[in-house]
Motif scaffolding. Structure first.
Motif, PDB file in Angstrom:
ATOM      1  N   GLU A   9      -1.062   6.138  -2.553  1.00 34.59           N
ATOM      2  CA  GLU A   9      -0.263   6.329  -3.764  1.00 34.59           C
ATOM      3  C   GLU A   9       0.161   4.965  -4.329  1.00 34.59           C
ATOM      4  OE1 GLU A   9       3.604   8.983  -4.768  1.00 34.59           O
ATOM      5  OE2 GLU A   9       2.247   9.668  -3.201  1.00 34.59           O
ATOM      6  N   ILE A  10       0.045   4.808  -5.634  1.00 34.77           N
ATOM      7  CA  ILE A  10       0.401   3.523  -6.257  1.00 34.77           C
ATOM      8  C   ILE A  10       1.851   3.586  -6.712  1.00 34.77           C
ATOM      9  CG2 ILE A  10      -0.115   1.914  -8.133  1.00 34.77           C
ATOM     10  CD1 ILE A  10      -2.963   3.142  -8.100  1.00 34.77           C
ATOM     11  N   ASN A  11       2.632   2.601  -6.323  1.00 33.73           N
ATOM     12  CA  ASN A  11       4.024   2.560  -6.763  1.00 33.73           C
ATOM     13  C   ASN A  11       4.082   1.761  -8.069  1.00 33.73           C
ATOM     14  OD1 ASN A  11       6.719   2.168  -7.171  1.00 33.73           O
ATOM     15  ND2 ASN A  11       7.175   2.076  -4.965  1.00 33.73           N
ATOM     16  N   HIS A  12       4.117   2.475  -9.188  1.00 33.03           N
ATOM     17  CA  HIS A  12       4.048   1.817 -10.482  1.00 33.03           C
ATOM     18  C   HIS A  12       5.306   1.012 -10.790  1.00 33.03           C
ATOM     19  CE1 HIS A  12       0.268   3.576 -11.779  1.00 33.03           C
ATOM     20  NE2 HIS A  12       0.672   4.722 -11.258  1.00 33.03           N
ATOM     21  N   ILE A  13       6.438   1.390 -10.215  1.00 35.22           N
ATOM     22  CA  ILE A  13       7.689   0.658 -10.489  1.00 35.22           C
ATOM     23  C   ILE A  13       7.619  -0.728  -9.846  1.00 35.22           C
ATOM     24  CG2 ILE A  13      10.203   0.670 -10.143  1.00 35.22           C
ATOM     25  CD1 ILE A  13       9.929   3.788 -10.184  1.00 35.22           C
ATOM     26  N   ASN A  14       7.188  -0.773  -8.573  1.00 39.17           N
ATOM     27  CA  ASN A  14       7.087  -2.066  -7.876  1.00 39.17           C
ATOM     28  C   ASN A  14       5.996  -2.946  -8.464  1.00 39.17           C
ATOM     29  OD1 ASN A  14       9.157  -1.343  -6.296  1.00 39.17           O
ATOM     30  ND2 ASN A  14       7.931  -0.902  -4.453  1.00 39.17           N
ATOM     31  N   SER A  71       3.949  -1.609 -13.615  1.00 41.96           N
ATOM     32  CA  SER A  71       2.861  -1.068 -14.431  1.00 41.96           C
ATOM     33  C   SER A  71       3.188   0.371 -14.826  1.00 41.96           C
ATOM     34  CB  SER A  71       1.556  -1.097 -13.641  1.00 41.96           C
ATOM     35  OG  SER A  71       1.694  -0.289 -12.495  1.00 41.96           O
ATOM     36  N   VAL A  72       2.367   0.905 -15.707  1.00 44.69           N
ATOM     37  CA  VAL A  72       2.531   2.311 -16.107  1.00 44.69           C
ATOM     38  C   VAL A  72       1.210   3.044 -15.884  1.00 44.69           C
ATOM     39  CG1 VAL A  72       4.373   2.077 -17.823  1.00 44.69           C
ATOM     40  CG2 VAL A  72       2.007   1.641 -18.497  1.00 44.69           C
TER      41      VAL A  72
END
Ligand code: SF4
Length: 169
Positions: free
Chosen positions: A5-10, A13-14
């Protein structure tokens, strides 16, 4: 959190998904095909069974409507008599574009066993048909399959086309 899973907040990015407008419109249209009931003979019993709890058409987003003005697809189930042909055409004309037709059963496809002066020898002599469903009578599973094939057909077309002249008569 799962590893993939990609953590977009860290990552600052969106998430972005790119697609074509055609795909979105076709996806929406194909998943909400409202069917106009057009039961004319014994095939109609199988069509009704498709909407009942065992086969449950609603889970495909296909809901039966009693008005042509709210319908996307006309399911002609049964024998079309010449006396009735005028009303089939009139109801088809009242459906908004885009619209599709499923011819359900041998009688609707070709007149079936009723090669008589009173029977229309195929509903495609009155209205344009998109899917022909063979059988006497086709089972509810086959009607569901016909709707799935129609959905594939819708998804493979351009969403916004030039209006197609569909009048046959
Ligand atoms: S195809 Fe068979 S089941 Fe369907 S309307 Fe004709 S006779 Fe009845």
């Amino acid at each position: 959190m799962a590893q993939y899973e990609i953590n977009h907040i860290n990552n600052n990015s969106v998430p972005i998904a790119l697609t074509k407008l055609d795909n979105i419109l076709n996806w929406a249209t194909s998943n909400s095909l409202w069917a106009m009931t057009y039961g004319l003979a014994c095939c109609a019993i199988e069509m009704m069974a498709s909407g009942a709890s065992r086969y449950d058409f609603d889970r495909f987003g296909t809901i039966f409507r009693a008005s042509p003005r709210q319908s996307d697809v006309m399911i002609v189930a049964g024998t079309v008599t010449k006396k009735h042909a005028e009303f089939v055409r009139r109801l088809y004309d009242q459906m908004p574009e885009p619209k599709w037709v499923i011819s359900m059963g041998s009688c609707a496809n070709t007149g079936g066993m009723f090669n008589t002066y009173a029977t229309v020898q195929g509903v495609d002599r009155i209205i344009p048909v998109d899917i022909y469903l063979p059988g006497c009578a086709p089972r509810p599973e086959t009607l569901q399959y016909a709707v799935m094939v129609l959905r594939q057909k819708i998804r493979s077309k351009k969403a916004i086309n030039e209006p197609i002249k569909k009048r046959l008569i």
